[in-house]
Every structure is written in C-alpha cells, then in structure tokens.
Design a protein around this motif. Structure first.
Motif, PDB file in Angstrom:
ATOM      1  N   ASP A 162       0.815  -1.197   0.000  1.00 47.04           N
ATOM      2  CA  ASP A 162       0.000   0.000   0.000  1.00 47.04           C
ATOM      3  C   ASP A 162       0.858   1.261   0.000  1.00 47.04           C
ATOM      4  O   ASP A 162       1.742   1.444   0.848  1.00 47.04           O
ATOM      5  CB  ASP A 162      -0.920  -0.005   1.230  1.00 47.04           C
ATOM      6  CG  ASP A 162      -1.962   1.096   1.159  1.00 47.04           C
ATOM      7  OD1 ASP A 162      -2.390   1.399   0.034  1.00 47.04           O
ATOM      8  OD2 ASP A 162      -2.326   1.649   2.213  1.00 47.04           O
ATOM      9  N   GLU A 163       0.583   2.126  -1.007  1.00 47.10           N
ATOM     10  CA  GLU A 163       1.263   3.408  -1.170  1.00 47.10           C
ATOM     11  C   GLU A 163       2.760   3.279  -1.406  1.00 47.10           C
ATOM     12  O   GLU A 163       3.482   4.270  -1.353  1.00 47.10           O
ATOM     13  CB  GLU A 163       1.024   4.313   0.052  1.00 47.10           C
ATOM     14  CG  GLU A 163      -0.442   4.590   0.357  1.00 47.10           C
ATOM     15  CD  GLU A 163      -1.178   5.243  -0.812  1.00 47.10           C
ATOM     16  OE1 GLU A 163      -0.549   6.051  -1.506  1.00 47.10           O
ATOM     17  OE2 GLU A 163      -2.356   4.930  -1.022  1.00 47.10           O
ATOM     18  N   LYS A 164       3.233   2.071  -1.692  1.00 47.60           N
ATOM     19  CA  LYS A 164       4.664   1.867  -1.931  1.00 47.60           C
ATOM     20  C   LYS A 164       4.950   1.170  -3.252  1.00 47.60           C
ATOM     21  O   LYS A 164       5.845   1.569  -3.994  1.00 47.60           O
ATOM     22  CB  LYS A 164       5.281   1.060  -0.779  1.00 47.60           C
ATOM     23  CG  LYS A 164       5.422   1.808   0.519  1.00 47.60           C
ATOM     24  CD  LYS A 164       6.447   2.939   0.395  1.00 47.60           C
ATOM     25  CE  LYS A 164       6.650   3.662   1.707  1.00 47.60           C
ATOM     26  NZ  LYS A 164       7.597   4.790   1.584  1.00 47.60           N
ATOM     27  N   LEU A 165       4.212   0.116  -3.541  1.00 48.43           N
ATOM     28  CA  LEU A 165       4.540  -0.718  -4.707  1.00 48.43           C
ATOM     29  C   LEU A 165       3.259  -1.180  -5.388  1.00 48.43           C
ATOM     30  O   LEU A 165       2.359  -1.716  -4.726  1.00 48.43           O
ATOM     31  CB  LEU A 165       5.379  -1.918  -4.278  1.00 48.43           C
ATOM     32  CG  LEU A 165       5.882  -2.852  -5.391  1.00 48.43           C
ATOM     33  CD1 LEU A 165       6.840  -2.107  -6.325  1.00 48.43           C
ATOM     34  CD2 LEU A 165       6.574  -4.074  -4.783  1.00 48.43           C
ATOM     35  N   ALA A 166       3.180  -0.965  -6.702  1.00 49.98           N
ATOM     36  CA  ALA A 166       2.015  -1.392  -7.476  1.00 49.98           C
ATOM     37  C   ALA A 166       2.475  -1.826  -8.863  1.00 49.98           C
ATOM     38  O   ALA A 166       3.528  -1.408  -9.354  1.00 49.98           O
ATOM     39  CB  ALA A 166       0.989  -0.272  -7.580  1.00 49.98           C
ATOM     40  N   MET A 167       1.655  -2.648  -9.484  1.00 50.54           N
ATOM     41  CA  MET A 167       2.009  -3.203 -10.798  1.00 50.54           C
ATOM     42  C   MET A 167       0.775  -3.159 -11.695  1.00 50.54           C
ATOM     43  O   MET A 167      -0.361  -3.351 -11.235  1.00 50.54           O
ATOM     44  CB  MET A 167       2.519  -4.634 -10.641  1.00 50.54           C
ATOM     45  CG  MET A 167       2.845  -5.332 -11.950  1.00 50.54           C
ATOM     46  SD  MET A 167       3.673  -6.943 -11.675  1.00 50.54           S
ATOM     47  CE  MET A 167       2.384  -7.794 -10.748  1.00 50.54           C
ATOM     48  N   ARG A 168       1.015  -2.935 -12.969  1.00 49.99           N
ATOM     49  CA  ARG A 168      -0.066  -2.931 -13.960  1.00 49.99           C
ATOM     50  C   ARG A 168       0.356  -3.795 -15.133  1.00 49.99           C
ATOM     51  O   ARG A 168       1.438  -3.599 -15.703  1.00 49.99           O
ATOM     52  CB  ARG A 168      -0.372  -1.506 -14.413  1.00 49.99           C
ATOM     53  CG  ARG A 168      -1.667  -1.376 -15.160  1.00 49.99           C
ATOM     54  CD  ARG A 168      -2.033   0.075 -15.441  1.00 49.99           C
ATOM     55  NE  ARG A 168      -3.390   0.181 -15.962  1.00 49.99           N
ATOM     56  CZ  ARG A 168      -4.454   0.443 -15.236  1.00 49.99           C
ATOM     57  NH1 ARG A 168      -4.312   0.652 -13.930  1.00 49.99           N
ATOM     58  NH2 ARG A 168      -5.663   0.503 -15.781  1.00 49.99           N
ATOM     59  N   ARG A 234       4.041  -2.613 -16.138  1.00 46.97           N
ATOM     60  CA  ARG A 234       4.568  -1.404 -15.506  1.00 46.97           C
ATOM     61  C   ARG A 234       4.601  -1.623 -13.985  1.00 46.97           C
ATOM     62  O   ARG A 234       3.625  -2.100 -13.401  1.00 46.97           O
ATOM     63  CB  ARG A 234       3.719  -0.171 -15.825  1.00 46.97           C
ATOM     64  CG  ARG A 234       3.342  -0.010 -17.281  1.00 46.97           C
ATOM     65  CD  ARG A 234       2.804   1.379 -17.570  1.00 46.97           C
ATOM     66  NE  ARG A 234       3.892   2.344 -17.763  1.00 46.97           N
ATOM     67  CZ  ARG A 234       3.713   3.647 -17.857  1.00 46.97           C
ATOM     68  NH1 ARG A 234       2.503   4.170 -17.729  1.00 46.97           N
ATOM     69  NH2 ARG A 234       4.735   4.463 -18.053  1.00 46.97           N
ATOM     70  N   VAL A 235       5.712  -1.272 -13.383  1.00 46.48           N
ATOM     71  CA  VAL A 235       5.882  -1.406 -11.941  1.00 46.48           C
ATOM     72  C   VAL A 235       6.239  -0.047 -11.366  1.00 46.48           C
ATOM     73  O   VAL A 235       7.196   0.593 -11.817  1.00 46.48           O
ATOM     74  CB  VAL A 235       6.979  -2.436 -11.591  1.00 46.48           C
ATOM     75  CG1 VAL A 235       7.182  -2.504 -10.081  1.00 46.48           C
ATOM     76  CG2 VAL A 235       6.625  -3.812 -12.142  1.00 46.48           C
ATOM     77  N   LEU A 236       5.456   0.401 -10.382  1.00 49.18           N
ATOM     78  CA  LEU A 236       5.669   1.694  -9.737  1.00 49.18           C
ATOM     79  C   LEU A 236       6.156   1.475  -8.308  1.00 49.18           C
ATOM     80  O   LEU A 236       5.516   0.760  -7.528  1.00 49.18           O
ATOM     81  CB  LEU A 236       4.380   2.506  -9.727  1.00 49.18           C
ATOM     82  CG  LEU A 236       4.413   3.832  -8.947  1.00 49.18           C
ATOM     83  CD1 LEU A 236       5.409   4.802  -9.587  1.00 49.18           C
ATOM     84  CD2 LEU A 236       3.020   4.445  -8.865  1.00 49.18           C
ATOM     85  N   LEU A 237       7.275   2.100  -7.986  1.00 54.28           N
ATOM     86  CA  LEU A 237       7.824   2.047  -6.640  1.00 54.28           C
ATOM     87  C   LEU A 237       7.918   3.473  -6.110  1.00 54.28           C
ATOM     88  O   LEU A 237       8.691   4.285  -6.622  1.00 54.28           O
ATOM     89  CB  LEU A 237       9.210   1.392  -6.637  1.00 54.28           C
ATOM     90  CG  LEU A 237       9.980   1.428  -5.305  1.00 54.28           C
ATOM     91  CD1 LEU A 237       9.225   0.670  -4.221  1.00 54.28           C
ATOM     92  CD2 LEU A 237      11.380   0.869  -5.488  1.00 54.28           C
ATOM     93  N   ASP A 238       7.114   3.777  -5.107  1.00 57.04           N
ATOM     94  CA  ASP A 238       7.195   5.068  -4.435  1.00 57.04           C
ATOM     95  C   ASP A 238       8.146   4.923  -3.255  1.00 57.04           C
ATOM     96  O   ASP A 238       7.746   4.532  -2.147  1.00 57.04           O
ATOM     97  CB  ASP A 238       5.811   5.518  -3.974  1.00 57.04           C
ATOM     98  CG  ASP A 238       4.988   6.093  -5.107  1.00 57.04           C
ATOM     99  OD1 ASP A 238       5.552   6.881  -5.899  1.00 57.04           O
ATOM    100  OD2 ASP A 238       3.796   5.751  -5.225  1.00 57.04           O
TER     101      ASP A 238
END
Length: 826
Positions: A162-168, A234-238
């Motif tokens: 949560d609020e750190k790592l997500a993938m699409r 796509r991988v997002l790392l905040d």
C-alpha cells in the motif's frame, strides 16, 4: 459540462484549455466511446492529421498539416515524432501497436523542439499509458466482427504494498482475415494449354473467372489481414513521498500478409521503355493488350478496378514485425533544499528495438517478374534528464539534456525473375540487387524554457534548444547481373563493359562510408493572455529542424545519395474559450509554416530517392467545437483547412506522360508515334535530338503537396439514456469524417488523384449504470467507401496501383470493468 481534460503537452499538468498550443487531446473515455484500438483510427478525430491505415509498419506515414515522411527509406527521419510514455520512437512504424490501456493521446501541431527530447519539424503525437495505482482494478474486452475478426484485451492493476509498490499488466490479441482476395495464375502450366496451337492465348477467354477455378488460386487466397499480439508491464515504486521509480517493459509481434496493392488504372504512359507491354502503347503488336501480356502464356493483364477487393500476386507476401523495449522513469522532488524546494528532477532512460521482415510481389501481378524483400533491425537508446520549477510563480522554468543513439541495419533485395526476362531479355532470371546498409544517428541536445508571469492574466514564454547530430552510413550494393559482377582486381570507378547502370536493379558494385554532422539552434516564443477567466488568447513563433541523411537504395553513379537538413518556421495565433459554465468549448488556431530544403521522397521511374525541394509552406486554420446541450448529450466537431504548396521546387519529378513524350526522338520519320524511353530519366544523358531536354523534370513551384488534403471535418454526437426502471444505460453514437481530395504521389499524376472521402461510423449499446459491464454493436465505414491511402506507379507491367483503405467493418464489443469494490473478497 465538457470534460476538463488535463494534459502534459508543456511537460506540466494543465487543462487543455490553458495550453497555448494548437493541439487535440483524446481521453481514455473518448477512446472507449469511439472504439479506437489502433493509431490509424485517430486521424478520424483530429483535423489536419493523416495516418496511412496500412499494416505494413515500414510504409506507415504520419502527416500533420500535410507534412510527413515515408518510413520505407531507412535514411530519412520522421517529420512527425511519436512519443510513447515520454520516449521518442525512431520510426513511425514503431507506433502501430495496439492502443492498449491508454490514459490519453495528445496531438501537437507545428514544430516541437524546446521541451521534447527529439526535435520534430511538423509536430508530434504523445501517447500516455495508464500508471499503476493503489486501487485494484481490471478490464476485460472481447470483440467479434466480420472478416473473422476476433480481438481480446485485458489489463489488471495490482497494488502490492500500500502506497509503496504497485504493478499494472496488460495484453492484447488480434486476428482478422484479409480484406482482399488474392488471385493467382502462377500455376499456369496446369492450364488448358496446347503447345504449338497458334490460338492458345484464346483458350482462356474470361480471365476474370479465375478465382472460381481452384488450380489458379492459392490455398489461402486472402491478403492484407491482421494478426498481432502484445504485452506490457509497468511497476511503480514510491520510495518516498517525493521519490518514485516507474519501470515499463513491452513487446509486440505482428505477422501479416501485407501489403498487396490493387491496380487502379492502365491509363497514362509507362514508366519504363517500350519493350514492356502497355495497353495504350503496345510495343509488340503480336500481344493484344486485352488478351496477353507475355507472349505464349495466354495470360491477360490484371483487371483495372481499384476497389473490387481482388488483387493479384504470385508471391506470398510476408510482413513480420517485432517491437519492444524497456523504460526507466525516475522522479524526485526537492523538499527542503534551499533555492530548489518544489523543483522536480525527472530522468527517462529507454531502450527500444524494432525489426521488420517484409517480402512482396514487386510487379503487383500474377506474373513471375519482380520480387522485393527488406529486412530491418533497429536498436535505439535515449536518456532525458530534466529539471522543472514547481510552476505558478513569477518565473517558471524547465531545462534539460537529451541523448539519443540509433543503429539501423537494413538488408534489401530487388530481384527480376523469369517473366521479366522473357519480355525484357537484358537480365537473366534471378538477377537481383542486394543492398546492405547500416545507418547510425547520434544526437545530443540541451534545452530550456522560461515563462514569466508579470500579472495573473499574462504569460511570456521563451525557449531554446541546441542540438548536435551526427549520422553515418556504411553499406554496399551488389548486382548479380553477369556484366556487373566485378572481376578480380577491379577498382571502384573502373569501367565494367556491358554493365547497365539502372537503379535499383543493375549497376556496378558500390560501397558507402558516409558521415555528416550538423549543429542547430531551435527556439520559440509564446504570448498568452486571459482577458476573461474562460477565454485565452495566444500567439507563438517557433522553429523546427530535421537533419539530412543518406538514401538507402542504389542510386546512379554520379548521383548524390545524400540529402540535406530540413528547417521549419511556424507562426500561430488563436484562442481557446469556454461558455455557459463549460457547456460549450470553442478553440481556433491560425497558422503559417515555412519549410526550407523540404525533404521530398520521389520515384523517378526506376528508383526511389529523397531530394531537397527548395521551399514549401503550409498555412490554414484548425477549429474545435464541443457542446453539451443536455447532461446526457455530447456533440463535437473539428475542422481543418490547410494549404500546403511548394514555393520553389523547379526540379520536381515529371509525370510518366511528360517523360514519355519528352524522350521521343523528334527527328524520327515516325514521330510522334515513335516510342519514348522514359527510363533515361534515371540519370542517363538524353540524346541531342530528344524533343525536350528537361522532359524528366517538372517545375512544381506553386503546386500542391501530395497527400495534403485541403479540408478535413470530423463530427460526432453521443446520447446516453438511463432507463428509469433498471440500472442500465442505453447509448448511441454517430461519427462522420470528411477528407477533401488529394494527390497520392509527389509528381501530381492525375491517375493518382484521390477524390473526396466520406466515412461514417455508428455505435450503440447498453451498459450497467456503474459501468461494470457494457455491450456495444458497431459499424465502421457504414457506406463501404472505397478509397486509396497509398498510390504509386507500377514500372514492370506499367500502370498505377494503390493500397485500399479498410472496407465496412461491423461487430460486437463486450467490456467488463472491475473496480476496487469488486475485489473486496481479496
């Protein structure tokens, strides 16, 4: 009210109504409502934009305001840049993948150099994909249509931390039968042919019934089909609140039988000399043009009907394309750093790869005459580093550095086969020219833009870009014509007796080791003023640049294979307005663009080369109007008026008719019935007694540019109605696209004139009130309008051929949307 779409055309998030650029933006909702799934369909919704709807990626051409570059020549850069998620695509064909999981599409008209990585001379298309988010969601879509059209698309967003790592993740699969049926009599040895029978060519009196006769039709007789699939992750790392890393990888694959052209007409003059048959100028009276093209075969010419969806080719076409790459997108916002608080640093580093393997029948008929094959492999690397102030201050600024390197290896073959040798015996069957070229581009650029906001209503912007670009070409050309094969000890420049220098097929062996470098300064200035809150006035002046390069194909000895840089200057003025609490938006831009040393791609009857036209200008108007008279009714329209014409182009290529007449021997006792020899226009010196020494060229000064329609008009209306007794919404959408007449080739041959086109689309269906599911029936090109998107001369059998636009298509789309609430069980 009209949807308030936020865009990043200026590299800052702004309402499209506040951006002082002539642009069009299509949101994800618009793409879904219109059923847009590929880039070629975008042209139906954007004025002064044309995209050839062909599945051959190398032949893809994107034009803005009539300006574009044919991608089949590896040595020329696109005039219209395509950026996908901030990454420039080195070839127009790299953008023809599926429009899957897209947030929006932005089309910016005019030169764009001071804010985007690669300088673009005519404009750009910015494609922005959806980013991973921290809410689970998924979308599934299936399409069933005519021509055995089956499509599937899926995307899923997965929050991991949560609020750190997500993938699409997203993917698509598309398959469709060919729009055209291919006729073939290549197996003519099985025909009812009696050796020695003087009337054998009359045994096949009706050549147009061949497609009903199995021995003369390929087992799989359809071409110009669609067969592709692709995936994207796509991988997002905040890392922190002010520090994010986004990694994107994608791959797409295409394998189609493309592109087989249809004969438009045999009217006009041939592009080669009189030894080849031509219905109007038959060199051999023993072959009546309505019965046979090649003596003894009994085979007539392919029929003249550009829109009968019946094409001829004895070679099975091949078009295999692979596109992929990886992108690293890093953003860091300074928080407490003195002088830099609120500034954003962004880094986009990318690798892209593109390969194409294409083979087609070069004579566009069922004769075994010419085969053309090209294999291309491209790799590109780019890095863009940018620093941007937070915006909204007295002084806003952006500055950055860009690096780009592209290496493109092209291997091509152009071969003459048995039927050509039968009618044109200077070349034995199997004679071919093989070209092997490596084109490399290295570009460095520094850019910056400053905006001063002296008062709330006024903004003054200035931008500059310094570019240094180097290009090299290392390659060779080899012809297997026996007289053109170099003997031991032969040196370039030495004579080869009997060798015919006739590009692109024959000629002595050549090698190329070329290099060019250029430094360019591009700039722009913009004035933006808001006299009222919902009215914005603006004016701008900008310059653009496209470096020169090297022709890919063989050229005549002594004819330069290099062309120079292209420069553009663009002035715009316009307004963007909203009325009645955003019930109405109305935007208008007037523009005038000048091009110096415009890079024109020409066909001189034998070879395709790029030359610099002296001067070109394009001017006109773009207007967009959207009205929401009722909460559930949206009406939109856009209009483009564009005049694109040469100011100076004294050495433009002549039409076949002019070349044929001008190369006749005026001293012959049979003049004017003596045959001409337009093949001389490929560079040979004309005989002294030729009627017109300038027969090979025409002065195109003041003439229109090819493929530049003067008027484009797009209309749509959508009505949604929520049923009072069910949570179901019924909707209907109608669309209309008008494109005025245009010429399909640079020589403005009247045989390649495309009249006005009118395309209508209709969509209707129903969906859940919460948009969780949707069923849509649709028809594209309702009237089955036939028109050519590409047109060209056919030298071998003589005449003109073209690639047809898609015919009427219809089908059903089913879409499922799963929002965050759908995953509560997880």
């Amino acid at each position: 009210d009209v949807e308030d779409l936020y865009v990043t055309a200026t590299k800052r998030a702004q309402s499209v109504q506040d951006v002082p650029i002539s642009m069009a933006a299509l949101s994800s909702n618009f793409l879904d409502d219109s059923g847009i799934t590929n880039m070629a369909q975008v042209q139906d919704y954007v004025p002064n934009l044309t995209i050839n709807p062909v599945t051959d990626t190398r032949g893809t051409v994107i034009r803005i305001r009539g300006i574009g570059s044919v991608g089949s020549n590896s040595g020329i850069d696109p005039s219209v840049g395509v950026f996908i998620d901030g990454v420039y695509q080195g070839r127009a064909g790299m953008s023809v993948g599926d429009l899957l999981d897209i947030e929006r599409i932005e089309v910016l008209r005019g030169p764009q150099g001071t804010l985007y990585g690669k300088n673009t001379a005519a404009g750009l298309i910015n494609v922005i994909s959806k980013r991973p988010s921290y809410e689970p969601e998924a979308t599934l879509e299936g399409i069933i249509g005519n021509y055995s059209n089956y499509e599937a698309r899926a995307s899923v967003n997965i929050p991991i931390v949560d609020e750190k790592l997500a993938m699409r993740l997203s993917g698509y699969y598309v398959t469709r039968d060919g729009f055209d049926k291919r006729l073939n009599v290549g197996g003519r040895t099985l025909a009812p042919y009696t050796e020695g029978d003087p009337n054998n060519q009359n045994l096949w009196p009706d050549m147009y019934n061949y497609w009903d006769d199995d021995p003369y039709v390929f087992e799989d007789g359809r071409v110009n089909d669609d067969n592709r699939w692709g995936i994207k992750g796509r991988v997002l790392l905040d890392v922190m609140e002010n520090f994010s890393i986004l990694l994107t990888g994608d791959y797409s694959y295409q394998d189609t039988k493309c592109c087989v052209a249809d004969i438009i007409t045999y009217e006009g003059a041939p592009s080669l000399n009189g030894q080849l048959m031509f219905p109007k100028l038959a060199a051999d009276a023993a072959d009546p043009p309505d019965k046979a093209f090649l003596g003894g075969t009994g085979i007539g010419l392919p029929r003249e009907d550009p829109f009968d969806r019946l094409v001829t080719a004895n070679t099975d076409p091949v078009n295999v394309v692979e596109i992929g790459g990886a992108t690293l997108d890093v953003e860091y916002e300074f928080v407490d750093t003195p002088w830099l608080a609120g500034n954003l640093v962004s880094l986009i580093a990318a690798w892209r790869t593109y390969s194409s393997d294409g083979l087609f029948d070069g004579d566009f008929s069922y004769y075994d005459a010419v085969t053309s094959w090209t294999e291309t492999s491209l790799n590109q690397y780019s890095v863009e580093l940018r620093l941007a102030s937070p915006g909204g201050e007295l002084v806003d600024y952006q500055t950055g550095f860009y690096y780009y390197h592209q290496s493109q290896d092209t291997l091509d073959s152009f071969r003459f086969d048995s039927d050509f040798a039968l009618k044109f015996p200077i070349a034995p069957p199997g004679t071919e020219n093989i070209g092997d070229n490596i084109h490399e581009t290295t570009s460095y650029a520094g850019f910056g833009e400053v905006t001063i906001n002296p008062i709330e209503q006024l903004s003054l912007t200035g931008g500059v870009r310094l570019t240094h670009e180097q290009k090299t070409r290392v390659g060779s050309q080899f012809s297997s014509l026996p007289d053109c094969v170099a003997p031991p000890g032969w040196e370039p420049g030495d004579p080869l007796p009997g060798c015919i220098d006739a590009p692109p097929i024959f000629g002595p062996p050549t090698t190329a080791d070329q290099e060019r470098a250029v430094t360019n300064v591009s700039y722009k200035g913009v004035v933006q003023y808001f006299p009222w809150e919902d009215v914005m006035l603006y004016g701008s002046y900008a310059t653009g640049f496209k470096s020169g390069g090297f022709n890919q194909l063989r050229t005549k000895i002594g004819v330069p294979g290099e062309f120079g840089d292209e420069l553009s200057r663009n002035a715009e003025a316009g307004f963007k307005t909203s009325f009645f609490e955003r019930m109405v938006t109305f935007n208008v831009t007037g523009f005038h663009t000048w091009y110096e040393d415009f890079q024109a791609q020409i066909f001189d009857g034998a070879s395709i080369n790029v030359v610099n036209a002296a001067d070109l200008r394009s001017y006109g108007i773009e207007a967009e109007l959207t009205v929401v008279p009722l909460p559930n009714l949206v009406i939109g329209s856009s209009f483009g008026w564009n005049v694109a014409e040469y100011d100076e182009f004294p050495n433009g290529v002549a039409t076949n008719e002019d070349k044929w007449e001008g190369t006749k021997n005026a001293q012959s006792p049979r003049y004017p019935d003596v045959p001409g020899r337009p093949i001389l226009c490929s560079g040979d010196a004309l005989p002294a007694n030729v009627a017109d020494p300038n027969a090979c060229i025409q002065d195109l000064s003041g003439k229109t540019l090819d493929n530049a329609p003067r008027y484009t008009l797009n209309l749509f209306a959508q009505y949604d109605y929520l049923l009072p007794w069910l949570p179901v919404e019924v909707f209907v959408r109608g669309e209309y696209a008008y494109t005025s007449s245009r010429f399909l080739d640079v020589d403005l041959d009247p045989n390649l004139f495309q009249p006005d086109t009118h395309i209508g689309n209709l969509r209707a269906g129903f969906r859940a009130e919460d948009k969780m599911w949707e069923v849509t029936g649709w028809v594209r090109n309702i009237t089955d309008e036939g028109y050519n998107v590409v047109g060209f001369d056919v030298p071998t059998i003589n005449g003109f051929a073209g690639i047809n636009a898609p015919p009427r298509q219809y089908g059903v789309t089913i879409r499922l949307n799963f929002g965050a609430g759908s995953f509560d069980w997880l």
